[in-house]
Design an enzyme around this catalytic site. Structure first.
Site, short mmCIF file in Angstrom:
data_model
loop_
_atom_site.label_atom_id
_atom_site.label_comp_id
_atom_site.label_asym_id
_atom_site.label_seq_id
_atom_site.Cartn_x
_atom_site.Cartn_y
_atom_site.Cartn_z
N GLU A 188 0.87 -1.18 0.00
CA GLU A 188 0.00 0.00 0.00
C GLU A 188 0.90 1.23 0.00
O GLU A 188 1.80 1.33 0.85
CB GLU A 188 -0.91 0.02 1.23
CG GLU A 188 -1.86 1.21 1.22
CD GLU A 188 -2.72 1.32 2.46
OE1 GLU A 188 -3.48 2.30 2.56
OE2 GLU A 188 -2.63 0.43 3.33
N LYS A 196 4.36 1.20 9.92
CA LYS A 196 4.39 2.42 9.11
C LYS A 196 3.87 3.61 9.89
O LYS A 196 4.38 4.73 9.77
CB LYS A 196 3.56 2.23 7.84
CG LYS A 196 4.25 1.48 6.73
CD LYS A 196 3.38 1.52 5.49
CE LYS A 196 3.92 0.64 4.38
NZ LYS A 196 3.01 0.60 3.22
N ARG A 249 5.68 -12.72 10.38
CA ARG A 249 6.56 -11.55 10.32
C ARG A 249 7.89 -11.88 11.01
O ARG A 249 7.95 -12.69 11.92
CB ARG A 249 5.93 -10.36 11.07
CG ARG A 249 4.76 -9.71 10.37
CD ARG A 249 4.26 -8.55 11.22
NE ARG A 249 3.09 -7.92 10.66
CZ ARG A 249 3.13 -6.93 9.77
NH1 ARG A 249 4.29 -6.46 9.36
NH2 ARG A 249 2.02 -6.41 9.30
#
Length: 558
Positions: free
Chosen positions: A35, A272, A262
């Site tokens: 994104e 982010k 992760r």
């Protein structure tokens, strides 16, 4: 003996099984779907290396697709930065795609779902919808608008699209099952009204698809065979498949979502949102600040693409989240730079060294090899003169037997030059050493082949000629956070753990050959560490960023 084949990770095992049972090799197709709402970080690097690495392994295409469904947070700047990062890591995508490319198709499919009774317009507030969702142990309640007629739903959805409905006025929801044990299946929202300009479609749309609706359908449109994502999307898989089933036909290839864990990196954050806060609050100077775990920050600091790819490959993919020590990333940088970075000399904390028996005004140019790990790197000339700079820590007036550097009455070698002997010191009124006086053995020149040059001494020091040295700004970067897991204490704000010593700016001296160094050129300052020329450098006046020390100094510091 044949080289042992590297064992497959569980992602590769899934693909191998599918090739045996459900897929043809020519049907394999992958994607990396960021994104564009921020810069990519080291966690994204692992995902990039996974997806593009699979493309290389199976000779399959990989798309770079921007999941740009939220115009509030997304910008062209982030798109450009992401593309630069992927290319810098050494990967090329088959097609550059955007979820916004499919807005019309997604809308058309949504209309069909309304006609088929699979979606409806809900006029409740987001708070009311959340209340009716229920809990993991209690079923949800149906919306009072769930039984709206197809005609009314179509009319309201058209008004939403045309901007005739205020923001937050209506949403479009999938009609699934409000009693599902998976709360994501309890009539999820597909569209919301949002009167914001999009970085690509501008003001053409007044409604925007939710991620769960757009992502799987984008995979389907692009004929992606395998959609790999992180573990938090495991509960979304059921919805992913439900949406794809609604738009696909019998016999068509349907994308297969699978999840991996992760890999968190110690002494930093990889959210982010939190990285953006670090920028907005001035904790760091920019997204590409060399203290940031962003790919652009690591690049600016001096990390190489190969070191990051090696790091991603070495930690692999797994099914459980874990914390990777940043020291491992630093090890990968050292290992790669050791092979490729030219050796130079720089002095970061200088004290003057005067060779009293060296002729005043005399200078000579000595040979120095550029990289002992690479014979093809050749050699260069470095100037030598009576007045030099050495590191303050390389001298003690008096020292024990374990100190192998310069002290009074003892000998050391100057790298690529001569053997010297400490004779006396000059001090200022406060007792600080301002000059070290020594003598040199003229017959001990490195590489001369004389008996004196072969003489063994226990210490070798780096140095620069005071007359020729280039004065330069040097930025010493350290870990951004002082604890391993800044997010680990839920009672404290992660900002409390920012390391106040993460950046020290000093003035140092380097050999004159570095005057012509270009942006991003990388060097090993001998006996100190690896450094990179920063983008803020001016012609003839480089600024050096410390990438990583020669050894892990953090463990020693702790």
């Amino acid at each position: 003996m044949a080289e042992e084949r590297k064992s497959l990770n569980f992602i590769e095992q899934i693909i191998e099984e599918d090739l045996q049972n459900t897929h043809k090799k020519e049907e394999l197709k992958f994607r990396f779907p960021p994104e564009p709402n921020g810069y990519l970080h080291i966690g994204h690097a692992s995902s990039i290396c996974l997806n593009f690495g699979l493309g290389e392994r199976y000779n399959a295409p990989v798309n770079l697709r921007f999941d740009d469904t939220n115009p509030i947070k997304e910008e062209q700047e982030f798109v450009d930065a992401i593309k630069e990062d992927v290319l810098w890591l050494g990967f090329k995508w088959e097609k550059e795609c955007y979820a916004s490319d499919y807005f019309q198709q997604l809308y058309d499919w949504a209309v069909e779902m309304i006609k088929n009774g699979d979606a409806y317009v809900d006029s409740q507030t987001s708070e009311e919808i959340a209340m009716q969702k229920g809990t993991p142990t209690e079923p949800g309640k149906e919306s009072p608008y769930r039984k709206r007629s197809v005609e009314e739903n179509l009319e309201l959805f058209e008004k939403m699209k045309n901007g005739e409905t205020p923001e937050r006025g209506h949403v479009l929801r999938a009609k699934i099952n409000m009693e599902s044990p998976n709360m994501l299946m309890r009539d999820p929202v597909m569209y919301r009204c949002l009167h914001k300009s999009h970085h690509r479609t501008k003001d053409n749309w007044k409604i925007y698809p939710m991620y769960d609706w757009a992502h799987g359908e984008s995979d389907f449109i692009e004929s992606i065979s395998h959609s790999f994502c992180t573990l938090e999307f495991l509960p979304h898989r059921e919805l992913y498949n439900w949406f794809v089933e609604k738009v696909s036909k019998e016999g068509e290839l349907k994308p297969k979502q699978r999840e991996f864990a992760r890999r968190n990196l110690s002494h930093t954050v990889v959210s982010k949102r939190k990285l953006m806060q670090l920028v907005e609050k001035g904790v760091v100077n920019s997204w590409d600040d060399p203290r940031m775990p962003t790919i652009s920050g690591l690049r600016r600091r001096g990390y190489t693409p190969n070191s990051i790819r090696k790091f991603a490959d070495s930690i692999g993919v797994g099914k459980r989240e874990n914390m990777i020590d940043v020291a491992h990333l630093e090890f990968c940088a050292r290992e790669d730079l050791n092979k490729t970075a030219p050796r130079v000399m720089g002095v970061l904390d200088p004290v003057k060294l005067v060779i009293t028996n060296y002729e005043e005004g005399k200078e000579e140019w000595l040979d120095a090899e550029n990289n002992p790990e690479d014979e093809s790197a050749g050699s260069r000339k470095i100037p030598f003169s009576r007045d030099l700079y050495i590191e303050k820590e390389d001298f003690k007036e008096s020292a024990n037997r374990k100190f192998f550097r310069l002290t009074l009455g003892k000998e050391v070698r100057l790298k690529n030059a001569y053997i010297i002997k400490g004779e006396e010191v000059i001090k200022d009124s406060e007792g600080n050493i301002t000059e070290i006086h020594c003598t040199y053995d003229p017959k001990s020149k490195s590489g001369s082949g004389t008996e004196e040059s072969m003489r063994k001494v226990k210490g070798t020091l780096h140095w620069v000629s005071a007359k020729h040295a280039l004065e330069t700004e040097i930025r010493l970067y350290d870990r951004l956070f002082s604890v391993e897991n800044p997010d680990g204490d839920k009672e404290k704000d992660y900002m409390e753990f920012v390391n106040p010593e993460s950046l020290e700016v000093i003035t140092g001296y380097v050999e004159p050959s570095l005057k012509s160094a270009g942006i991003q050129d990388k060097f090993q300052f001998q006996r100190i560490g690896y450094f990179c020329v920063d983008k803020e450098s001016k012609e003839g006046n480089p600024i050096f960023n410390r990438t990583v020390g020669l050894r892990d100094s953090w463990a020693k510091k702790k």
